[in-house]
Design a protein around this motif. Structure first.
Motif, PDB file in Angstrom:
ATOM      1  N   SER A 299       4.492  -0.275  -4.997  1.00 59.48           N
ATOM      2  CA  SER A 299       3.525  -1.145  -4.340  1.00 59.48           C
ATOM      3  C   SER A 299       2.235  -0.360  -4.098  1.00 59.48           C
ATOM      4  CB  SER A 299       4.086  -1.651  -3.018  1.00 59.48           C
ATOM      5  OG  SER A 299       4.160  -0.581  -2.095  1.00 59.48           O
ATOM      6  N   ARG A 300       1.185  -1.050  -3.729  1.00 58.33           N
ATOM      7  CA  ARG A 300      -0.096  -0.389  -3.459  1.00 58.33           C
ATOM      8  C   ARG A 300      -0.008   0.576  -2.285  1.00 58.33           C
ATOM      9  NH1 ARG A 300      -4.634  -2.858  -5.982  1.00 58.33           N
ATOM     10  NH2 ARG A 300      -4.034  -4.757  -7.060  1.00 58.33           N
ATOM     11  N   THR A 301       0.970   0.405  -1.421  1.00 58.65           N
ATOM     12  CA  THR A 301       1.129   1.295  -0.269  1.00 58.65           C
ATOM     13  C   THR A 301       1.957   2.527  -0.597  1.00 58.65           C
ATOM     14  OG1 THR A 301       3.130   0.164   0.500  1.00 58.65           O
ATOM     15  CG2 THR A 301       0.991  -0.653   1.328  1.00 58.65           C
ATOM     16  N   GLY A 302       2.507   2.579  -1.814  1.00 57.36           N
ATOM     17  CA  GLY A 302       3.334   3.708  -2.227  1.00 57.36           C
ATOM     18  C   GLY A 302       4.815   3.498  -1.975  1.00 57.36           C
ATOM     19  N   SER A 303       5.183   2.353  -1.466  1.00 59.15           N
ATOM     20  CA  SER A 303       6.591   2.058  -1.229  1.00 59.15           C
ATOM     21  C   SER A 303       7.178   1.295  -2.417  1.00 59.15           C
ATOM     22  CB  SER A 303       6.743   1.233   0.057  1.00 59.15           C
ATOM     23  OG  SER A 303       6.046   0.013  -0.067  1.00 59.15           O
ATOM     24  N   HIS A 304       8.453   1.017  -2.348  1.00 62.32           N
ATOM     25  CA  HIS A 304       9.171   0.264  -3.389  1.00 62.32           C
ATOM     26  C   HIS A 304       9.063   0.940  -4.757  1.00 62.32           C
ATOM     27  CE1 HIS A 304       9.606  -2.645  -0.302  1.00 62.32           C
ATOM     28  NE2 HIS A 304       8.356  -3.062  -0.347  1.00 62.32           N
ATOM     29  N   LEU A 305       9.303   2.241  -4.781  1.00 56.30           N
ATOM     30  CA  LEU A 305       9.267   3.007  -6.022  1.00 56.30           C
ATOM     31  C   LEU A 305      10.400   2.558  -6.940  1.00 56.30           C
ATOM     32  CD1 LEU A 305       7.307   5.240  -6.763  1.00 56.30           C
ATOM     33  CD2 LEU A 305       8.972   6.898  -6.019  1.00 56.30           C
ATOM     34  N   LEU A 306      10.099   2.262  -8.185  1.00 57.73           N
ATOM     35  CA  LEU A 306      11.090   1.813  -9.158  1.00 57.73           C
ATOM     36  C   LEU A 306      10.833   2.507 -10.488  1.00 57.73           C
ATOM     37  CD1 LEU A 306      13.381  -0.099 -10.075  1.00 57.73           C
ATOM     38  CD2 LEU A 306      11.592  -1.777 -10.612  1.00 57.73           C
ATOM     39  N   ARG A 307      11.814   3.282 -10.939  1.00 59.36           N
ATOM     40  CA  ARG A 307      11.699   3.937 -12.240  1.00 59.36           C
ATOM     41  C   ARG A 307      12.082   2.931 -13.315  1.00 59.36           C
ATOM     42  NH1 ARG A 307      13.842   9.796 -14.193  1.00 59.36           N
ATOM     43  NH2 ARG A 307      13.157   9.549 -16.339  1.00 59.36           N
ATOM     44  N   LEU A 308      11.235   2.782 -14.323  1.00 55.19           N
ATOM     45  CA  LEU A 308      11.471   1.790 -15.367  1.00 55.19           C
ATOM     46  C   LEU A 308      12.103   2.372 -16.618  1.00 55.19           C
ATOM     47  CD1 LEU A 308       8.171  -0.287 -15.149  1.00 55.19           C
ATOM     48  CD2 LEU A 308      10.361  -0.708 -14.021  1.00 55.19           C
ATOM     49  N   THR A 309      11.968   3.663 -16.839  1.00 50.62           N
ATOM     50  CA  THR A 309      12.541   4.289 -18.033  1.00 50.62           C
ATOM     51  C   THR A 309      13.438   5.442 -17.604  1.00 50.62           C
ATOM     52  OG1 THR A 309      10.672   5.786 -18.287  1.00 50.62           O
ATOM     53  CG2 THR A 309      10.539   3.690 -19.462  1.00 50.62           C
ATOM     54  N   ALA A 310      14.519   5.638 -18.334  1.00 48.42           N
ATOM     55  CA  ALA A 310      15.454   6.724 -18.013  1.00 48.42           C
ATOM     56  C   ALA A 310      15.988   7.371 -19.280  1.00 48.42           C
ATOM     57  CB  ALA A 310      16.596   6.186 -17.157  1.00 48.42           C
ATOM     58  N   ASP A 311      15.277   7.268 -20.362  1.00 51.74           N
ATOM     59  CA  ASP A 311      15.733   7.851 -21.613  1.00 51.74           C
ATOM     60  C   ASP A 311      15.280   9.302 -21.713  1.00 51.74           C
ATOM     61  OD1 ASP A 311      13.002   7.786 -23.245  1.00 51.74           O
ATOM     62  OD2 ASP A 311      13.210   5.916 -22.124  1.00 51.74           O
ATOM     63  N   VAL A 312      15.698   9.986 -22.764  1.00 57.08           N
ATOM     64  CA  VAL A 312      15.366  11.394 -22.928  1.00 57.08           C
ATOM     65  C   VAL A 312      13.997  11.613 -23.543  1.00 57.08           C
ATOM     66  CG1 VAL A 312      17.773  12.107 -23.075  1.00 57.08           C
ATOM     67  CG2 VAL A 312      16.538  11.508 -25.167  1.00 57.08           C
ATOM     68  N   GLY A 313      13.372  10.587 -24.044  1.00 58.19           N
ATOM     69  CA  GLY A 313      12.063  10.733 -24.676  1.00 58.19           C
ATOM     70  C   GLY A 313      10.941  10.846 -23.665  1.00 58.19           C
ATOM     71  N   HIS A 314       9.777  11.155 -24.162  1.00 55.08           N
ATOM     72  CA  HIS A 314       8.564  11.163 -23.341  1.00 55.08           C
ATOM     73  C   HIS A 314       7.964   9.759 -23.400  1.00 55.08           C
ATOM     74  CE1 HIS A 314       8.545  15.491 -22.845  1.00 55.08           C
ATOM     75  NE2 HIS A 314       8.790  15.603 -24.137  1.00 55.08           N
ATOM     76  N   ASN A 315       7.621   9.215 -22.239  1.00 48.39           N
ATOM     77  CA  ASN A 315       7.021   7.888 -22.148  1.00 48.39           C
ATOM     78  C   ASN A 315       5.676   8.036 -21.458  1.00 48.39           C
ATOM     79  OD1 ASN A 315       9.467   6.392 -23.048  1.00 48.39           O
ATOM     80  ND2 ASN A 315      10.303   7.339 -21.214  1.00 48.39           N
ATOM     81  N   TRP A 316       4.617   7.526 -22.072  1.00 53.31           N
ATOM     82  CA  TRP A 316       3.300   7.697 -21.476  1.00 53.31           C
ATOM     83  C   TRP A 316       2.350   6.587 -21.872  1.00 53.31           C
ATOM     84  CZ3 TRP A 316      -0.076  12.134 -23.768  1.00 53.31           C
ATOM     85  CH2 TRP A 316      -0.110  12.052 -25.155  1.00 53.31           C
ATOM     86  N   THR A 317       1.176   6.647 -21.339  1.00 51.42           N
ATOM     87  CA  THR A 317       0.079   5.688 -21.515  1.00 51.42           C
ATOM     88  C   THR A 317       0.535   4.231 -21.367  1.00 51.42           C
ATOM     89  OG1 THR A 317       0.188   5.645 -23.959  1.00 51.42           O
ATOM     90  CG2 THR A 317      -1.280   7.283 -22.945  1.00 51.42           C
ATOM     91  N   PRO A 318       1.171   3.889 -20.229  1.00 55.90           N
ATOM     92  CA  PRO A 318       1.609   2.503 -20.043  1.00 55.90           C
ATOM     93  C   PRO A 318       0.429   1.562 -19.806  1.00 55.90           C
ATOM     94  CG  PRO A 318       1.927   3.731 -18.027  1.00 55.90           C
ATOM     95  CD  PRO A 318       1.480   4.730 -19.071  1.00 55.90           C
ATOM     96  N   ALA A 319       0.602   0.310 -20.199  1.00 58.79           N
ATOM     97  CA  ALA A 319      -0.422  -0.714 -19.987  1.00 58.79           C
ATOM     98  C   ALA A 319       0.254  -2.013 -19.561  1.00 58.79           C
ATOM     99  CB  ALA A 319      -1.215  -0.940 -21.270  1.00 58.79           C
ATOM    100  N   TRP A 320      -0.231  -2.611 -18.483  1.00 62.77           N
ATOM    101  CA  TRP A 320       0.266  -3.912 -18.022  1.00 62.77           C
ATOM    102  C   TRP A 320      -0.388  -5.011 -18.847  1.00 62.77           C
ATOM    103  CZ3 TRP A 320       3.819  -4.913 -14.276  1.00 62.77           C
ATOM    104  CH2 TRP A 320       4.148  -3.889 -13.398  1.00 62.77           C
ATOM    105  N   SER A 321       0.367  -6.051 -19.135  1.00 61.94           N
ATOM    106  CA  SER A 321      -0.232  -7.239 -19.743  1.00 61.94           C
ATOM    107  C   SER A 321      -1.033  -7.962 -18.662  1.00 61.94           C
ATOM    108  CB  SER A 321       0.847  -8.156 -20.322  1.00 61.94           C
ATOM    109  OG  SER A 321       1.708  -8.635 -19.304  1.00 61.94           O
ATOM    110  N   PRO A 322      -2.133  -8.625 -19.020  1.00 59.47           N
ATOM    111  CA  PRO A 322      -2.933  -9.324 -18.018  1.00 59.47           C
ATOM    112  C   PRO A 322      -2.152 -10.375 -17.227  1.00 59.47           C
ATOM    113  CG  PRO A 322      -4.199  -9.087 -20.013  1.00 59.47           C
ATOM    114  CD  PRO A 322      -2.792  -8.631 -20.325  1.00 59.47           C
ATOM    115  N   ASP A 323      -1.113 -10.953 -17.834  1.00 62.38           N
ATOM    116  CA  ASP A 323      -0.317 -11.943 -17.103  1.00 62.38           C
ATOM    117  C   ASP A 323       0.730 -11.286 -16.201  1.00 62.38           C
ATOM    118  OD1 ASP A 323       1.734 -11.137 -18.836  1.00 62.38           O
ATOM    119  OD2 ASP A 323       1.724 -13.000 -19.976  1.00 62.38           O
TER     120      ASP A 323
END
Length: 186
Positions: free
Chosen positions: A3-27
């Motif tokens: 969340s914008r306050t820094g709470s509700h942390l949720l990890r979305l990826t848990a694989d062994v690869g490197h994941n970077w440069t995420p982008a949200w869809s406008p919707d």
């Protein structure tokens, strides 16, 4: 995510690869990102062993991750079109023994293969760090130290200023970019 306050942390990826440069869809429903999950390795034309970053797609909650584009290149920096139906990304191709960054596009639903974004001269646009204007009409990117814009309806390119990385602002007439100077943001 969080969340914008820094709470509700949720990890979305848990694989062994490197994941970077995420982008949200406008919707707000999807996230596109670059990843080395399911790593593809190879030797480039320079003789270097490389791990290729590919473009992945998943629900905003991390559900149903799927490969959107796999190339034998460094594919990164995805950005969605204004209608969330297309993902633009930078793909560094090896041309004449040097990495040449190009801008590519792929339907977000994976219904067609990725293709190079072309300008009104019919050539694939060379550039990196793509960013879409808020109104969705201009794709900004960098090329050789220059901030560029591709007007998507006419495919005309415009050179704006010296740059590092462009980001669209909240108004349709503003772009924020980092200059080549030490820490300058314009």
């Amino acid at each position: 995510t969080m969340s914008r306050t820094g709470s509700h942390l949720l990890r979305l990826t848990a694989d062994v690869g490197h994941n970077w440069t995420p982008a949200w869809s406008p919707d707000g429903q999807y996230i596109a990102f670059a990843s080395t999950r399911d790593p593809v390795t190879g030797t480039n034309s320079l003789g270097d062993e490389v791990y290729y970053f590919n473009i992945w797609f998943m629900g905003a909650d991390g559900s149903l991750p799927r490969l959107l584009y796999a190339g034998s290149d460094l594919d990164e920096d995805p950005v969605f079109s204004a209608d969330s139906k297309t993902v633009y990304f930078a793909s560094s191709k090896i041309i004449n023994f040097t990495y040449t960054p190009q801008i590519w596009e792929v339907p977000a639903d994976g219904s067609a293969p990725a293709t190079g974004v072309t300008n009104n001269g019919g050539t694939i646009v060379e550039g990196e760090d793509p960013s879409l204007s808020v109104d969705g009409r201009t794709l900004f990117y960098g090329r050789g130290g220059q901030l560029m814009g591709l007007h998507l309806s006419t495919r005309a390119e415009t050179a704006y200023a010296y740059w590092e990385e462009p980001w669209s602002g909240p108004a349709t007439n503003l772009v924020v970019y980092h200059t080549a100077g030490p820490g300058d943001v314009v």
